[in-house]
Motif scaffolding. Sequence first.
Motif, short mmCIF file in Angstrom:
data_model
loop_
_atom_site.label_atom_id
_atom_site.label_comp_id
_atom_site.label_asym_id
_atom_site.label_seq_id
_atom_site.Cartn_x
_atom_site.Cartn_y
_atom_site.Cartn_z
N LEU A 1 0.84 -1.19 0.00
CA LEU A 1 0.00 0.00 0.00
C LEU A 1 0.88 1.25 0.00
O LEU A 1 1.64 1.47 0.93
CB LEU A 1 -0.91 0.04 1.24
N GLN B 1 -0.13 5.14 -1.24
CA GLN B 1 -1.05 6.05 -1.91
C GLN B 1 -0.53 7.49 -1.95
O GLN B 1 -1.26 8.38 -2.38
CB GLN B 1 -2.41 6.01 -1.19
N GLU C 1 -2.63 1.88 -11.57
CA GLU C 1 -2.41 3.22 -11.02
C GLU C 1 -0.97 3.40 -10.54
O GLU C 1 -0.41 4.49 -10.64
CB GLU C 1 -3.40 3.49 -9.89
N GLY D 1 -7.52 1.70 -6.85
CA GLY D 1 -6.67 2.10 -5.75
C GLY D 1 -5.21 1.79 -6.00
O GLY D 1 -4.85 1.03 -6.90
#
Length: 481
Positions: free
Chosen positions: A347, A349, A386, A454
């Motif tokens: 993860l 972001q 992404e 995401g």
Amino acid sequence: MNAHDRPSDEFIVFVKQGCETCQMIEGILGDVAQVFPTVIYTQDNPSFPAGAGAIDDTDLEHSFRHDVETVPTLIRLSSGKEVSRTFGWHRGDWQEITGLPGLGADLPVMRPGCGSKSREPGVYDTLRAKYGVVDFKSRPILLGSYDDPVEAAYDRGWSDGLPVVPPTDARILRMLDGTSRRPNDVIGDVPPNLASITVEKVAVNAVMAGCRPEYMPVILAALEAALDPLFTMHGLLCTTCFSGPIIVVNGPIAREIGMNSGINCLGQGNRANATIGRALQLIIRNVGGGRPGELDRAVLGGPGKYTFCFAEHEGDPTWEPLSVARGVPAGKNAVTLFQGDGIQGFLDQRSRTPEELTKSLAMSLLAVGHWKLCEFTNALLVLVPEHYAIFRDAGWDRSRITEELHKAMVRPGEDVIQGAHGVGEGIAVSRRNELVNKFWPEGLLIVQAGGQAGLFSAICAGWTGGRFRNESKPVTKEIVL
């Protein structure tokens, strides 16, 4: 030639009441029967045509044996052998075949027929199994009329823990239609028992796994990759670690058979993804004898040992597919088998530059196996679109991403030797003064897949057998249709 010149002729007609064209010609069937011996087979209603003495063919045996595709079908026999046939209604054809020039003069010139009930979806394969020549070499298991085939599979140890589809003759025949290979072609020897496997036995296990026939070329290629000595399937099976085969599919076939390369592609819900991987695992179990608690000695195992199969996302033309990077020509279908564990989530972001994202990815990749183990195992990085977009927008391609990740994971040997930082695990103390990479140069595979929902990529740690650099590697095979 007219009807009186053909005393040895006889006719067979196939009809069904549910066909409007069959209803239309009901009256002229008697005209043919007045001149020639005529047998009428009816597929749906034994009383149709009325008063014609039709033979009940609702079990469709005669329709199958005469290879009827359309009703009505008119077949002329001479001395017991077929000499001509026509289907549907075409006045000229019926008149020519029967030699009755006035036949059906009051009917339309032509009307198309209807599909034979023997050719309805699923029916033809059942008829082939029941009335055709079935030359299977696999040993049949006969069950009693009150036996539950699903429970019988459990009792005989053929299941991976989930229910399997009973491999009936009809289902096996249908599965074999998915490949051009002959049923008795030998693919190889399946570990651990090194039992020989044919295309037929692959089809049996593909049925049990829940596959569709069009998956067969992918399953066969995946099996060939698994049986390649470089993949060391025997070692992967016997390991005490978590690993199993991870199947990555490339090429047009992934879209054609409906594989998932997008949202939830590593999860449940897609039949092709789920059952192709499961078929390979069932083959190893049922043909090779690789059963948990016996030769399969995994301490914990993992969900991927049921199935772990997905397609790479190839919708971005800037991305070089894994198969192409591994030598398969662009546009060709291929499978790559990687010896891997489950998913380690990644993860990030907040990183917005390729440099930031590279460092961030490297931090998570260093945890593969153990932070202090180097050149010990491989890894598969599943990069979501992404995250890839951050690299792409900066002009970084697959080669650049791979190179920069390797650079970001180089560390001083003194940081990762055994005992460093008060942790016993690590590399040999003799490498204290070296600069050490986390993986071998070829030990990091990158695949692009996943949805646009995401910035969550995934890392699949490789099997510890990867430490034997020249003895165990991922394998890529082109798919033969």
